[in-house]
Design an enzyme around this catalytic site. Structure first.
Site, mmCIF file in Angstrom:
data_model
loop_
_atom_site.group_PDB
_atom_site.id
_atom_site.type_symbol
_atom_site.label_atom_id
_atom_site.label_comp_id
_atom_site.label_asym_id
_atom_site.label_seq_id
_atom_site.Cartn_x
_atom_site.Cartn_y
_atom_site.Cartn_z
ATOM 1 N N ASP A 114 -45.139 25.719 34.862
ATOM 2 C CA ASP A 114 -45.408 25.621 36.292
ATOM 3 C C ASP A 114 -45.632 27.033 36.812
ATOM 4 O O ASP A 114 -45.350 28.019 36.127
ATOM 5 C CB ASP A 114 -44.307 24.860 37.022
ATOM 6 C CG ASP A 114 -43.051 25.685 37.182
ATOM 7 O OD1 ASP A 114 -43.004 26.804 36.676
ATOM 8 O OD2 ASP A 114 -42.115 25.182 37.822
ATOM 9 N N ASP A 172 -41.883 15.571 34.740
ATOM 10 C CA ASP A 172 -40.882 16.538 34.279
ATOM 11 C C ASP A 172 -39.741 16.512 35.269
ATOM 12 O O ASP A 172 -39.946 16.183 36.442
ATOM 13 C CB ASP A 172 -41.444 17.966 34.249
ATOM 14 C CG ASP A 172 -41.415 18.582 35.636
ATOM 15 O OD1 ASP A 172 -42.281 18.219 36.456
ATOM 16 O OD2 ASP A 172 -40.507 19.382 35.934
ATOM 17 N N CYS A 205 -28.634 2.109 22.582
ATOM 18 C CA CYS A 205 -29.270 3.412 22.333
ATOM 19 C C CYS A 205 -29.019 3.871 20.890
ATOM 20 O O CYS A 205 -27.907 3.800 20.386
ATOM 21 C CB CYS A 205 -28.721 4.449 23.311
ATOM 22 S SG CYS A 205 -29.433 6.089 23.112
ATOM 23 N N CYS A 209 -29.490 6.994 19.814
ATOM 24 C CA CYS A 209 -29.443 8.464 19.769
ATOM 25 C C CYS A 209 -28.212 8.931 18.982
ATOM 26 O O CYS A 209 -27.271 8.165 18.769
ATOM 27 C CB CYS A 209 -29.445 9.038 21.185
ATOM 28 S SG CYS A 209 -27.828 9.170 21.954
ATOM 29 N N CYS A 226 -24.850 8.172 20.844
ATOM 30 C CA CYS A 226 -24.383 6.783 20.939
ATOM 31 C C CYS A 226 -24.063 6.175 19.576
ATOM 32 O O CYS A 226 -23.233 5.282 19.486
ATOM 33 C CB CYS A 226 -25.418 5.935 21.668
ATOM 34 S SG CYS A 226 -25.593 6.425 23.393
ATOM 35 N N HIS A 267 -28.340 12.515 24.892
ATOM 36 C CA HIS A 267 -28.496 11.085 25.184
ATOM 37 C C HIS A 267 -29.464 10.868 26.344
ATOM 38 O O HIS A 267 -30.347 10.006 26.292
ATOM 39 C CB HIS A 267 -27.142 10.437 25.509
ATOM 40 C CG HIS A 267 -27.300 9.122 26.194
ATOM 41 N ND1 HIS A 267 -27.633 7.969 25.521
ATOM 42 C CD2 HIS A 267 -27.262 8.794 27.524
ATOM 43 C CE1 HIS A 267 -27.767 6.978 26.396
ATOM 44 N NE2 HIS A 267 -27.557 7.457 27.608
#
Ligand SMILES: [Zn+2]
Length: 386
Positions: free
Chosen positions: A90, A271, A309, A311, A314, A340
């Site tokens: 940005d 974002d 989940c 991930c 988890c 996560h």
């Protein structure tokens, strides 16, 4: 080098691929924010494993520290931070207005005092193009004049028109730099401003479209304090006014419900610092809303944060353990929750893509909101204020 292909759509929502010099990005996609050339607490390999394809970094921060020339001499952001996928920077417009100790806006540019050491700096459309060139991201944003979300029509018009004039200067400097060193391929995205005013948003979208053959478009100045219905309305107005064969990037928006609402209205890229900032603060996104892991109720809760989940957090750790890490102030806690939360948003966007492709997006998003809105933790408004 840059191209966008939309493979399927569901009303304004579309699933596509944005091609960049550092690889393709399947859209809709969420980009985690690496403010200081690092997504706070997470290793680039962890981001890759989570399915992240594109990152964002901040020109303002990296210009002040370590200096964009330092990053350039290190081989650019990709080499410096060891991320070989696409990066977007940005322009610093937002930080100049939100972080600088003092800033003065003139037609030439903005003079401000660094939030780090109080030194006086100047950003102009030209200097920002040189900074973003040094950083070397794939997509670079124009320098724009950012104002508070609820500004009146006259103030919004003034800032939006200044942003358009600055865009013309950015484009010129960007073209000059590209001529000097044609090996570096960067796509300059314009930013559609206009506050919460339909007429201004429509005018800005048309003006930037007329000004050049852009590879994509930013939608800026939203999620900065305005009401949610106003944000959704502005996205709809801009969606209708922009060419449909280019990606649209909604800047700074990253809460789950907002992502789905915006995808529904034709947005491709997002974002937000939310997943890592909330993770550091002990809050996790879950399908029913959020969990604060400091909550005493979790003291002996041996279930994972989110049973659905996959991930690394988890699949290995319990809510009780995560709560313990936060109450004992252990650094692994913020890391595991950030990881996560990034997984959660990446999976949300993957599901959006899959359901757009197989024709079930409307049903999926309806069910998602039904579950989300039924959870008591989601009855609050103003979540973007975090
Ligand atoms: Zn998880």
């Amino acid at each position: 080098m840059f191209a966008f292909h939309s493979a399927a759509s569901a009303g304004p929502a579309r699933a596509g691929v944005f091609y960049t010099p550092h690889g393709p990005v399947e859209t809709p996609a969420f980009m985690p924010v690496g403010t200081q050339a690092t997504v706070k607490g997470l290793d680039p390999d962890e981001l890759k494993a989570a399915g992240v394809t594109m990152l964002l970094a901040n020109a303002y921060h990296l210009h002040l520290r370590p200096g964009d020339d330092v990053v350039r001499d290190a081989g650019g952001l990709h080499a410096f931070m060891r991320w070989d996928g696409p990066i977007l920077t940005d322009s610093g417009g937002f930080q100049v207005f939100s972080l600088a100790k003092l800033c003065t806006v003139a037609e030439e540019g903005v003079e401000f005092r660094s939030h780090i050491d109080g030194s006086t700096r100047r950003f102009t459309p030209e200097s920002v193009m040189r900074i973003e060139r040094n950083l070397g991201a794939d997509v670079i944003m124009q320098f724009d004049h950012v104002i508070p979300g609820q500004s009146d029509n006259a103030t919004s018009r003034d800032a939006s028109e200044r942003s358009l004039r600055w865009l013309a200067r950015c484009r010129q400097e960007h073209a000059r730099l590209a001529q000097d060193d044609p090996a570096v391929k960067q796509a300059l995205f314009p930013i559609v401003q206009g506050g919460i005013h339909q007429d201004l948003r429509r005018e800005a979208a048309r003006a930037v479209t007329d000004m050049g053959d852009w590879h994509g478009f930013g939608i800026g100045g939203l999620s900065v304090g305005e009401e949610k219905p106003a944000m959704y309305e502005m996205i709809e107005v801009v969606d209708e006014a922009l060419p449909r064969d280019r990606p649209r990037y909604l800047m700074g928006v990253g809460f789950p419900a907002d992502l789905i609402e915006a995808v529904r209205r034709g947005v491709d890229l997002f974002d937000c610092v939310a997943p890592t900032r909330m993770g550091r603060n002990g809050t996790a996104f879950v399908p029913d809303g959020r969990i604060n892991v400091r909550n005493a109720e979790l003291k002996a809760d041996n279930r994972p944060l989110d049973e659905s989940c996959a991930c690394p957090t988890c699949t290995r750790f319990s809510r009780a353990y995560l709560r313990h890490l936060f109450t004992a102030d252990e650094m692994l806690g913020p890391r595991l929750l950030s990881l996560h939360n990034v997984h959660f948003l990446v999976r949300l966007m993957r599901t959006a893509r899959e359901t757009i492709r197989d024709g079930t997006f409307d049903a999926w998003s309806r069910d998602w909101f039904q579950r989300h809105n039924a959870a008591p933790s989601n009855s609050r408004t103003g979540i973007n204020a975090q």
